[in-house]
Design a protein around this motif. Structure first.
Motif, PDB file in Angstrom:
ATOM      1  N   THR A  90       0.919  -0.872  -0.530  1.00 21.49           N
ATOM      2  CA  THR A  90      -0.288  -0.170   0.463  1.00 21.49           C
ATOM      3  C   THR A  90       0.944   1.301  -0.148  1.00 21.49           C
ATOM      4  O   THR A  90       1.785   1.257   0.212  1.00 21.49           O
ATOM      5  N   ARG A  91      -0.008   1.971   0.160  1.00 20.74           N
ATOM      6  CA  ARG A  91       0.757   3.804   0.111  1.00 20.74           C
ATOM      7  C   ARG A  91       1.765   3.724   1.162  1.00 20.74           C
ATOM      8  O   ARG A  91       2.870   4.791   0.729  1.00 20.74           O
ATOM      9  N   GLU A  92       1.013   3.210   2.237  1.00 16.91           N
ATOM     10  CA  GLU A  92       2.080   3.782   3.189  1.00 16.91           C
ATOM     11  C   GLU A  92       2.932   3.414   3.838  1.00 16.91           C
ATOM     12  O   GLU A  92       3.640   3.339   4.522  1.00 16.91           O
ATOM     13  N   ASP A  93       2.719   1.761   2.787  1.00 16.25           N
ATOM     14  CA  ASP A  93       4.907   1.434   2.658  1.00 16.25           C
ATOM     15  C   ASP A  93       5.520   2.489   1.855  1.00 16.25           C
ATOM     16  O   ASP A  93       6.930   1.976   2.346  1.00 16.25           O
ATOM     17  N   ASN A  94       4.757   2.853   0.988  1.00 18.42           N
ATOM     18  CA  ASN A  94       6.148   4.171   0.487  1.00 18.42           C
ATOM     19  C   ASN A  94       5.428   5.092   0.040  1.00 18.42           C
ATOM     20  O   ASN A  94       4.996   5.546  -1.264  1.00 18.42           O
ATOM     21  N   PRO A  95       5.540   6.016   1.312  1.00 18.39           N
ATOM     22  CA  PRO A  95       5.098   7.536   1.440  1.00 18.39           C
ATOM     23  C   PRO A  95       5.223   8.341   0.041  1.00 18.39           C
ATOM     24  O   PRO A  95       4.319   8.604  -0.482  1.00 18.39           O
ATOM     25  N   LYS A  96       6.329   8.212  -0.121  1.00 19.43           N
ATOM     26  CA  LYS A  96       6.967   9.665  -0.877  1.00 19.43           C
ATOM     27  C   LYS A  96       7.437   8.932  -2.233  1.00 19.43           C
ATOM     28  O   LYS A  96       7.262   9.922  -3.221  1.00 19.43           O
ATOM     29  N   PHE A 110       3.391   4.295  -6.792  1.00 23.22           N
ATOM     30  CA  PHE A 110       4.414   3.990  -5.211  1.00 23.22           C
ATOM     31  C   PHE A 110       4.859   2.796  -5.039  1.00 23.22           C
ATOM     32  O   PHE A 110       5.471   2.357  -4.712  1.00 23.22           O
ATOM     33  N   ASP A 111       4.243   2.015  -6.025  1.00 23.00           N
ATOM     34  CA  ASP A 111       4.678   0.647  -6.311  1.00 23.00           C
ATOM     35  C   ASP A 111       5.320   0.160  -6.929  1.00 23.00           C
ATOM     36  O   ASP A 111       5.237   0.382  -8.200  1.00 23.00           O
TER      37      ASP A 111
END
Length: 377
Positions: free
Chosen positions: A43-49, A105-106
């Motif tokens: 998810t976006r929380e795993d790679n917010p930047k 983000f992924d």
């Protein structure tokens, strides 16, 4: 009195043994994945930047796929936009390109998008190709064009993969839980990693002249064995069938067979030279004139024989063929005794009779019957 250090030592050893047993149990449990377990989604929380750089992939597609790609391209763009990946279709160059955006983000989304356009180029329908965007689905494009030299044998072996009315391909799909597409010089497979591994093995074995039915049999046995929890940790080699290769083709025997001569320790006799031959015949002692005369006589004798043979062949055309002997047919014997009196009687009887009249006996019987009728009246 015993020392407290000596008493503590066996206790420590026992603790270490118990720890080792616990570790061994944990390792065996880790070997098997629990049923119904799934890896958590990225998810976006795993790679917010997001991603630092923009990356892109492009693939060419054949001309016959142009019409289909034109129709389904809006669906492709919609599916990739969910993962924040842009897709462009260039009909002039005949290529498809996928690129990441600032919102992506992924990091693995672009690899999945690349696989999607590769599958679409290899004639996989969009409904199946979209599944590559799922986490538990992967793809494999197997190149089979260069595995066989002759075109005819390649077509036959590729046909074996499909089977009669696609039955072999359907069986493979059911056993491996993969979608398989055989197109041109490639085989595209889509499904779980374990299934893709089996599909690749079957395809390569088929191109090596091993019929897919043997691999299908082993897959069926493996499927049944995997259901038993006791056999999961054991070796399955004893259950799997072992097929022997049979070369039915007989080796072509050469026309000229070289038979080996018996070994002799003595060398072969030395061949006679021309001088030895002349000495044996007595020609060596003749003068040059005599030698010349003898050669001329030999040539003339050969010429005379050739002329004689030629003349015989020419005369063959003038020799009449042997006629077959005429077989005389036996004349039918006409000398038969004729009974003249019998013929005379027949003629007399015929004259007495009227044309169409009843015989005499029948007439008498009829007359008697008429008289009886009169009397009764």
């Amino acid at each position: 009195m015993a020392d407290p250090a000596e008493e503590a030592e066996p206790k420590q050893k026992e603790k270490q043994k118990n720890k080792k047993k616990a570790v061994a149990v944990d390792e065996s449990e880790l070997l098997t994945v629990p049923d119904g377990w799934k890896e958590p989604a990225f998810t976006r929380e795993d790679n917010p930047k997001g991603l630092l750089e923009e990356s892109s992939f492009a693939t060419l597609f054949p001309k016959y796929r142009e019409a289909y790609l034109k129709e389904c391209w809006p669906l492709v763009q919609k599916a990739l936009s969910e993962h924040y990946v842009n897709a462009t279709l260039d009909l002039i160059e005949g290529s498809m390109t996928v690129t990441t955006t600032k919102k992506t983000f992924d990091p693995y989304a672009i690899i999945r998008a690349r696989d999607l356009i590769k599958l679409l180029a290899r004639s996989v329908p969009f409904e199946q190709a979209v599944r590559i965007l799922q986490d538990d689905v992967a793809c494999d494009i197997i190149k089979i064009g260069s595995l066989v030299r002759k075109r005819d044998t390649f077509i036959k072996r590729r046909g074996r993969l499909l089977g009669p009315k696609g039955s072999t391909l359907k069986a493979l799909e059911l056993l491996t839980n993969c979608y398989i597409m055989v197109q041109g010089n490639t085989v595209s497979a889509l499904g779980p990693f374990s299934g893709l591994k089996e599909v690749r093995k079957v395809v390569l074995d088929t191109m090596k002249n091993i019929h897919p039915i043997y691999n299908i049999k082993t897959l069926m046995i493996k499927r049944e064995l995997s259901k038993d929890p006791e056999l999961r940790s054991q070796s399955w080699e004893r259950f799997l069938p072992k097929f022997k290769r049979k070369n039915l083709k007989k080796r072509k025997e050469p026309k000229k067979k070289n038979t080996k001569k018996e070994y002799t320790p003595f060398p072969p006799p030395q061949p006679e030279s021309q001088i030895d031959k002349e000495l044996a015949s007595g020609e060596y002692f003749l003068k040059e004139r005599q030698k010349k005369r003898k050669r001329v006589e030999e040539i003339k004798a050969k010429q005379a024989d050739a002329i004689k043979k030629r003349q015989e062949e020419r005369n063959k055309a003038f020799i009449p063929p042997k006629e077959k002997p005429v077989v005389k047919t036996k004349k039918a014997s006409t000398e038969k005794k004729i009974d003249i009196e019998a013929i005379k009687e027949k003629v007399k009887n015929a004259k007495k009779k009227k044309l169409g009249a009843l015989p005499v006996e029948e007439v008498k019987l009829k007359m008697a019957a008429d008289e009886k009728k009169k009397k009764k009246k």
